[in-house]
Design a protein around this motif. Structure first.
Motif, PDB file in Angstrom:
ATOM      1  N   ALA A  25      -3.554 -11.947  28.958  1.00 20.70           N
ATOM      2  CA  ALA A  25      -3.403 -13.228  27.841  1.00 20.70           C
ATOM      3  C   ALA A  25      -2.308 -13.017  27.099  1.00 20.70           C
ATOM      4  CB  ALA A  25      -4.496 -13.148  27.183  1.00 20.70           C
ATOM      5  N   ALA A  29       1.570 -15.360  27.035  1.00 14.30           N
ATOM      6  CA  ALA A  29       2.011 -16.150  25.974  1.00 14.30           C
ATOM      7  C   ALA A  29       3.332 -15.590  25.504  1.00 14.30           C
ATOM      8  CB  ALA A  29       0.835 -15.756  24.668  1.00 14.30           C
ATOM      9  N   ALA A  33       1.268 -13.162  20.151  1.00 13.98           N
ATOM     10  CA  ALA A  33      -0.337 -13.588  19.913  1.00 13.98           C
ATOM     11  C   ALA A  33      -0.346 -14.695  19.288  1.00 13.98           C
ATOM     12  CB  ALA A  33      -0.894 -12.481  19.068  1.00 13.98           C
ATOM     13  N   LEU A  36      -1.435 -17.820  21.555  1.00  8.97           N
ATOM     14  CA  LEU A  36      -2.814 -17.799  22.071  1.00  8.97           C
ATOM     15  C   LEU A  36      -3.609 -18.755  21.386  1.00  8.97           C
ATOM     16  CD1 LEU A  36      -3.130 -13.837  22.748  1.00  8.97           C
ATOM     17  CD2 LEU A  36      -2.490 -15.723  24.432  1.00  8.97           C
ATOM     18  N   PRO A  40      -6.423 -12.005  20.716  1.00  5.29           N
ATOM     19  CA  PRO A  40      -5.998 -10.958  22.043  1.00  5.29           C
ATOM     20  C   PRO A  40      -7.506 -10.099  22.359  1.00  5.29           C
ATOM     21  CG  PRO A  40      -4.207 -10.678  20.882  1.00  5.29           C
ATOM     22  CD  PRO A  40      -5.102 -11.643  20.032  1.00  5.29           C
ATOM     23  N   TYR A  43      -9.982 -12.254  24.654  1.00  2.17           N
ATOM     24  CA  TYR A  43      -9.609 -12.250  26.231  1.00  2.17           C
ATOM     25  C   TYR A  43     -10.224 -11.163  26.897  1.00  2.17           C
ATOM     26  CZ  TYR A  43      -6.977 -16.372  24.739  1.00  2.17           C
ATOM     27  OH  TYR A  43      -6.272 -17.474  24.305  1.00  2.17           O
ATOM     28  N   LYS A 185      -3.518 -18.281  27.961  1.00  2.00           N
ATOM     29  CA  LYS A 185      -3.006 -18.430  26.710  1.00  2.00           C
ATOM     30  C   LYS A 185      -3.918 -19.715  26.269  1.00  2.00           C
ATOM     31  CE  LYS A 185       1.309 -20.976  27.416  1.00  2.00           C
ATOM     32  NZ  LYS A 185       0.839 -22.027  26.890  1.00  2.00           N
TER      33      LYS A 185
END
Length: 490
Positions: A25, A29, A33, A36, A40, A43, A185
């Motif tokens: 993830a 991106a 972060a 997203l 994180p 995910y 993302k």
């Protein structure tokens, strides 16, 4: 694959899914972060949940269904002629399972690999020839039909256990792959994780309800079988408990119910005054330092195993009471014939129930608003008058509920009665005589290799169902009293 290694493999897959899903993830991106949709960690948690939950569910369902399917398959291979007269297929299957456990123990000694043994059996070989002297002993002590069925039972268990390992790992890897591909993302990972957690919580609540329902239904079905073999009128209205496994038993619940209620009554005579007075002292008179010291020590009694209480009744309380009321004891009259008596079990059970009454009553008394105490004291009442005329009436519904819950606990007690009260089912008002209870008879009727098609064994389920209804009624009554008569304070 051993079960422990299978579980460890699932945990490793989940851990890897968490790390890789989070990493994928972030990579989608650009390492930021903020690009997203979710944090994180969501995910990673999504991939771990999708890999672990279906695998664990598959494993649990497989372990639940597999023994029933194997037993049904093996039972169909046993001819009716192999069932001894007076026995049943259930007892034969018990021998088959023990024989299969013997094969498992022999293979655990690395005498022969399971794969090689299964191949040899598929080719028609007799596995007993591979065990030398152990195999000869096994063959000489067990009936040929049971031995063959046990061999078949073991081989099916080993084969399906191997298939289970591959199936569970496949489910875990499929869940891992499908969820890992979605770890992008723009994926709403937080929503999916929260929905999954909510589903798990709902499943846990449903599992508790279904477990209770399953217990009740299992008792209902076996109770129906019992009443198909024994008169319900004798069970509910008879006056004698005399199982003899010869077909002419008298199986009345009334002597057992009397013993249960009598012992519980004596236990409450001990527990309620002591527990209530302890609660009043701790909540109204004790200093914070004394309360912080005394309450944990009082509640330690609730954590002592009941078998320890039973030994205490048998080795300490029983002999002490016998010295007082036995031969040549109190007033020169022999009140007790032995250390096992209703009063022995009742006193020890009452000691066990003290923390139940005191802790619940203490919490209920503390819930009474301080303003009511201050108002009473302001009108000139003393502290004792305030407790007696204001606090206790306000807390009485809750205290009654606590007493009823303690009663349910007393009715369901077993080990104290087994060791302290004896095993005689009869009607008597003498607390110095030995008696027994419903729970004790349930244990007795199901102990050993009894025939589960006989009324002498099935009666345990009828006793259990009656006890369940009795304790459920007391719990419902306690909740009703608390809810109906509880005063609501601002």
């Amino acid at each position: 694959m051993p079960l422990i290694w299978l579980v460890i493999s699932i945990i490793v897959i989940c851990a890897a899914g968490y790390a890789l899903g989070r990493k994928r993830a972030l990579a989608s991106a650009g390492g930021d972060a903020r690009n997203l949709h979710s944090r994180p960690n969501y995910y990673g948690a999504y991939v771990a949940l999708c890999a672990g939950v279906p695998a664990i569910a598959t494993l649990g369902l497989w372990l639940f269904v597999q023994p029933m399917m194997i037993e049904r398959s093996v039972a169909s291979l046993i001819p009716n002629s192999a069932v001894p007269e007076g026995s049943s297929i259930a007892l034969v299957m018990s021998d088959v399972r023990r024989t299969a456990d013997g094969f498992e123990a022999l293979f655990d000694q690395d005498r022969l690999s399971r794969e090689a043994a299964m191949q040899m059996q598929s080719a028609g070989a007799d596995l007993r020839d591979q065990f030398g002297e152990v195999g000869v002993a096994l063959a000489s002590e067990i009936d040929e039909t049971v031995l063959s069925a046990g061999q078949r039972y073991w081989s099916l268990s080993a084969r399906w256990h191997t298939i289970m390992g591959y199936a569970v790992l496949a489910v875990a890897l499929l869940g891992f792959g499908a969820s890992y591909a979605r770890a992008h993302k723009d994926f709403r990972a937080r929503n999916s994780v929260e929905t999954g957690i909510l589903a798990l919580l709902l499943a846990a609540a449903c599992l508790a309800i279904l477990t209770t329902l399953g217990i009740v239904l299992s008792m209902l079905f076996e109770t129906r079988n019992f009443f198909g073999l024994h008169s319900w009128s004798d069970f509910f209205f008879g006056g004698t408990w005399a199982p003899n496994f010869r077909g002419d038993s008298e199986l009345s619940i009334l002597p057992l119910l009397w013993g249960t209620l009598y012992i519980s009554f004596i236990a409450l005579l001990v527990a309620v005054p002591i527990g209530l007075f302890a609660a009043i002292y701790l909540s109204e008179y004790a200093s914070p330092r004394t309360r912080a010291f005394a309450k944990p020590f009082l509640e330690i009694l609730a954590g002592i195993p009941t078998i320890v209480y039973g030994l205490f009744a048998l080795l300490v309380v029983g002999p002490f009471l016998f010295d007082i009321f036995g031969k040549g004891g109190f007033a020169g009259v022999e009140w007790m014939a032995g250390v096992r008596a209703v009063i022995t079990a009742g006193v020890v059970m009452g000691i066990m129930l003290i923390p139940f009454v005191s802790s619940l009553s203490d919490d209920i008394i503390n819930a009474v608003p301080q303003a009511m105490r201050d108002g009473s004291l302001g009108l000139g009442a003393t502290k004792s008058e305030t407790i007696r005329q204001v606090v206790l009436p306000a807390a009485l519904p809750g205290i009654m509920g606590a007493v009823l819950l303690a009663t349910s606990r007393a009715i369901g007690e077993t080990m104290i009665v087994v060791l302290g009260a004896g095993a005689i089912a009869k009607f008597s008002g003498n607390p110095f005589e030995a008696m027994t209870t419903i729970t004790t008879r349930i244990v007795s009727q199901l102990t050993g290799d009894g025939d589960f098609s006989s009324p002498e064994t099935l009666v345990a389920f009828a006793l259990g169902l009656t006890l369940f209804v009795l304790t459920l009624g007391l719990n419902v009554l306690a909740l009703y009293i608390v809810r109906k008569y509880r005063e609501q304070y601002e």
